[in-house]
Design a protein around this motif. Structure first.
Motif, short mmCIF file in Angstrom:
data_model
loop_
_atom_site.label_atom_id
_atom_site.label_comp_id
_atom_site.label_asym_id
_atom_site.label_seq_id
_atom_site.Cartn_x
_atom_site.Cartn_y
_atom_site.Cartn_z
N PHE A 51 1.26 -1.58 -0.18
CA PHE A 51 -0.33 0.07 0.14
C PHE A 51 0.78 1.32 -0.07
N PHE A 52 1.79 1.26 1.25
CA PHE A 52 3.02 2.15 0.63
C PHE A 52 3.65 2.48 -0.14
N SER A 53 3.96 1.30 -0.83
CA SER A 53 5.57 1.60 -2.05
C SER A 53 3.66 2.03 -3.50
N GLY A 54 2.60 1.81 -3.52
CA GLY A 54 1.49 2.35 -5.00
C GLY A 54 2.26 1.50 -5.64
N LYS A 55 2.11 -0.10 -4.68
CA LYS A 55 1.95 -1.36 -5.11
C LYS A 55 1.08 -2.24 -5.61
N GLY A 56 -0.03 -1.66 -4.23
CA GLY A 56 -1.24 -2.74 -4.21
C GLY A 56 -2.27 -1.49 -4.07
N PRO A 57 -3.12 -1.88 -3.80
CA PRO A 57 -4.75 -1.29 -4.34
C PRO A 57 -4.32 0.15 -3.74
N SER A 58 -5.57 0.95 -3.23
CA SER A 58 -5.38 2.04 -3.36
C SER A 58 -5.96 2.35 -2.02
N ALA A 59 -7.02 1.55 -1.61
CA ALA A 59 -7.71 1.57 -0.02
C ALA A 59 -7.15 0.27 0.08
N LEU A 60 -7.00 0.82 1.28
CA LEU A 60 -6.77 -0.88 2.81
C LEU A 60 -8.21 -0.21 3.63
N PHE A 61 -8.88 -1.40 4.60
CA PHE A 61 -9.69 -1.19 5.78
C PHE A 61 -9.09 -2.02 6.77
N VAL A 62 -8.67 -2.52 8.10
CA VAL A 62 -9.22 -3.00 8.87
C VAL A 62 -10.20 -2.82 9.46
N HIS A 63 -10.77 -4.13 9.85
CA HIS A 63 -11.53 -4.20 10.34
C HIS A 63 -11.96 -4.86 12.19
N TYR A 64 -12.67 -4.63 12.83
CA TYR A 64 -12.24 -5.66 14.25
C TYR A 64 -13.59 -6.02 14.45
N GLN A 65 -14.29 -6.89 13.74
CA GLN A 65 -15.55 -8.04 13.92
C GLN A 65 -15.02 -9.57 13.99
N PRO A 66 -15.94 -10.11 14.17
CA PRO A 66 -15.81 -11.87 13.93
C PRO A 66 -15.55 -11.84 11.90
N ARG A 67 -14.80 -12.97 12.74
CA ARG A 67 -14.45 -13.22 10.67
C ARG A 67 -15.42 -13.99 10.63
N HIS A 68 -16.31 -14.01 9.46
CA HIS A 68 -17.87 -15.07 9.06
C HIS A 68 -17.32 -15.44 7.95
N ASN A 69 -17.86 -16.96 7.79
CA ASN A 69 -17.11 -18.29 6.84
C ASN A 69 -18.35 -17.47 5.17
N SER A 70 -19.25 -17.30 6.03
CA SER A 70 -20.45 -16.64 4.80
C SER A 70 -21.16 -15.43 4.90
#
Length: 118
Positions: A51-70
């Motif tokens: 993200f910092f180097s410009g190689k990845g996507p232009s947005a990152l989302f950090v979540h704090y929630q339970p991960r769900h299978n679907s």
């Protein structure tokens, strides 16, 4: 690899977003050490470095929630306030965790912290 000033700034923003959470269900110990540990995980560190180097996507989302299978499981959690199927009840309620996404693969059911790059 050590964290740069950019990583530390992002860590401060993540901590600010989730440590001030009034939702006691999801606020079970977000502190600076936990955020730093999260950022140092190789998978997360690589995403932030790209993200910092410009190689990845232009947005990152950090979540704090339970991960769900679907998405259905996530919607069930949001609408009913908890797992409704007998299988889900046997597993118990999932605990919230920090994880990162590009914003297109996770159904957001709580607040998130996002970073944008032009």
């Amino acid at each position: 690899m050590s964290l740069t000033a950019r990583h530390h700034w992002c860590a401060e923003r993540i901590l600010f977003c989730f440590s001030s959470n009034d939702d006691k269900e999801n606020n079970d110990g977000i502190d600076n050490a936990r955020v730093q540990s999260f950022l140092r995980k190789p998978k997360n560190l690589n995403k932030f470095n790209d993200f910092f180097s410009g190689k990845g996507p232009s947005a990152l989302f950090v979540h704090y929630q339970p991960r769900h299978n679907s998405e259905l499981e996530a919607l069930d959690q949001k609408i009913n306030g908890g797992p409704s199927s007998s299988f889900s009840k046997q597993q118990g309620a999932k605990r919230s965790e920090l994880f990162v996404s590009n914003g297109d693969s996770v159904l957001m059911n709580s607040r998130c912290c996002y970073f944008l790059r032009q």
